[in-house]
Design a protein around this motif. Sequence first.
Motif: not given
Length: 51
Positions: A39-48
């Motif tokens: 859940e914490r890394d989800a925004p980073v993956r979406q941005a990438n």
Amino acid sequence: MDAKTAETAMKKILVGLALVAILCMVGGAGYRFGQYLAERDAPVRQANAGA
């Protein structure tokens, strides 16, 4: 089966159940921690993915 053997068998069963309970708690905590990391890394993956 004498009383000493029955007592030893009961102790083994209780120790086994305690170990299973501890392992379930550790496994559950690890699962929840993995969900937290995802859940914490989800925004980073979406941005990438959008870049």
